[in-house]
Design a protein around this motif. Structure first.
Motif, mmCIF file in Angstrom:
data_model
loop_
_atom_site.group_PDB
_atom_site.id
_atom_site.type_symbol
_atom_site.label_atom_id
_atom_site.label_comp_id
_atom_site.label_asym_id
_atom_site.label_seq_id
_atom_site.Cartn_x
_atom_site.Cartn_y
_atom_site.Cartn_z
ATOM 1 N N TYR A 165 0.701 -1.240 0.007
ATOM 2 C CA TYR A 165 0.078 -0.004 -0.064
ATOM 3 C C TYR A 165 1.025 1.264 0.133
ATOM 4 O O TYR A 165 0.420 2.375 -0.358
ATOM 5 N N TYR A 166 2.092 1.109 0.088
ATOM 6 C CA TYR A 166 3.126 2.206 -0.077
ATOM 7 C C TYR A 166 3.257 2.749 -1.403
ATOM 8 O O TYR A 166 2.964 1.893 -2.254
ATOM 9 N N HIS A 167 3.834 3.693 -1.624
ATOM 10 C CA HIS A 167 4.134 4.465 -3.083
ATOM 11 C C HIS A 167 5.135 3.431 -3.789
ATOM 12 O O HIS A 167 4.921 3.117 -4.878
ATOM 13 N N GLY A 168 6.238 2.690 -2.989
ATOM 14 C CA GLY A 168 7.019 1.980 -3.663
ATOM 15 C C GLY A 168 6.857 0.496 -3.627
ATOM 16 O O GLY A 168 5.601 0.087 -3.398
ATOM 17 N N LYS A 169 7.951 -0.083 -3.565
ATOM 18 C CA LYS A 169 7.712 -1.728 -3.436
ATOM 19 C C LYS A 169 7.925 -2.166 -2.023
ATOM 20 O O LYS A 169 8.447 -1.430 -1.077
ATOM 21 N N ARG A 170 7.265 -3.009 -1.770
ATOM 22 C CA ARG A 170 7.410 -3.802 -0.366
ATOM 23 C C ARG A 170 8.005 -5.443 -0.630
ATOM 24 O O ARG A 170 7.691 -6.222 -1.253
ATOM 25 N N TYR A 171 8.842 -5.333 0.257
ATOM 26 C CA TYR A 171 9.644 -6.907 0.397
ATOM 27 C C TYR A 171 9.577 -7.329 1.642
ATOM 28 O O TYR A 171 9.614 -6.676 2.746
ATOM 29 N N THR A 172 9.031 -8.520 1.655
ATOM 30 C CA THR A 172 8.782 -9.425 2.750
ATOM 31 C C THR A 172 9.886 -10.490 3.122
ATOM 32 O O THR A 172 10.389 -10.978 2.184
ATOM 33 N N VAL A 173 10.436 -10.385 4.167
ATOM 34 C CA VAL A 173 11.246 -11.592 4.476
ATOM 35 C C VAL A 173 10.756 -12.237 5.929
ATOM 36 O O VAL A 173 9.877 -11.985 6.751
#
Length: 240
Positions: free
Chosen positions: A133-141
């Motif tokens: 939901y952020y303007h950029g990318k979201r990375y999950t660990v």
């Protein structure tokens, strides 16, 4: 300082070029077994009994059943998880693999770092993306902490790439295993837990842009309140 030294030693042992190539070849997904040093894993595990009262159980028919602990509760009871999340050495490792300049999520995001508990028969989550939901990318660990189960992380690789065959894969998130992926690219689920089984996972979230519109922030908070941490945690008064 000891935590930083231990993770530095673990990262120093990896082949960056190999991992970068794997990450890109698998559409921004990397699976790295035995990543977390036993010394750090043991410290995380030692805190789990004290965290039991903070678990928020949730059930959404045909979608999700399980328990979660938000970063707010972790900050209060087990700050080592937040310390690990912010380690500069770990950030540098993730930046190298993703070829991005990753940022920590804002303090107002309860999902920044959290624990997922699959501890009752039938606990699961259906196929989904970790939508940003952020303007950029979201990375999950994802970091495996406990796995005495038959439950699997199943995922559909290349599903979002036109004219490329989707590959079905699965893995056990054994203690110490790291899974890193772009949340908008990996379609994945956790299969149902069986009797007398247990699966506990630490999840960390990193972004490339911390901006988020008001409407999307509301949608994100409602999702976290209903599906993960409860309304009291997500909409708690600031600073409490």
């Amino acid at each position: 300082m000891k935590l930083k030294t231990e993770i530095y030693q673990a990262i120093a042992a990896v082949d960056y070029h190999k991992l970068q190539a794997e990450f890109q070849a698998q559409n921004e997904l990397l699976v790295l077994e035995n990543f977390l040093p036993n010394s750090i894993l043991d410290r995380f595990l030692s805190l789990l009994p004290s965290l039991q009262p903070a678990i928020n159980r949730n059930y959404i028919p045909n979608h999700k059943k399980g328990g979660s602990i938000s970063r707010y509760s972790l900050d209060s009871v087990a700050p080592i998880f937040g310390e690990f999340y912010h380690l500069s050495t770990f950030f540098e490792f993730l930046n190298e693999i993703t070829a991005e300049k990753l940022l920590p999520c804002p303090d107002t995001d309860p999902h920044t770092y959290a624990l997922y508990y699959y501890t009752e028969p039938g606990d699961h989550i259906q196929y989904h993306y970790d939508t940003s939901y952020y303007h950029g990318k979201r990375y999950t660990v994802l970091l495996g902490l406990v796995d005495t189960s038959s439950s699997k992380l199943e995922y559909q690789l290349y599903r979002d790439i036109p004219n490329r065959e989707t590959q079905m894969r699965s893995l056990s998130l054994t203690p110490g295993t790291l899974v890193l992926f772009n949340g908008d690219k990996l379609y994945h689920r956790v299969t149902p837990l069986g009797e007398n089984e247990q699966r506990i996972v630490l999840t960390l979230e990193y972004v490339t842009d911390i901006r988020m519109g008001m409407l999307k922030r509301f949608v994100s908070n409602m999702k976290d309140a209903i599906a993960y941490f409860g309304f009291r945690q997500v909409f708690r008064p600031w600073g409490k």
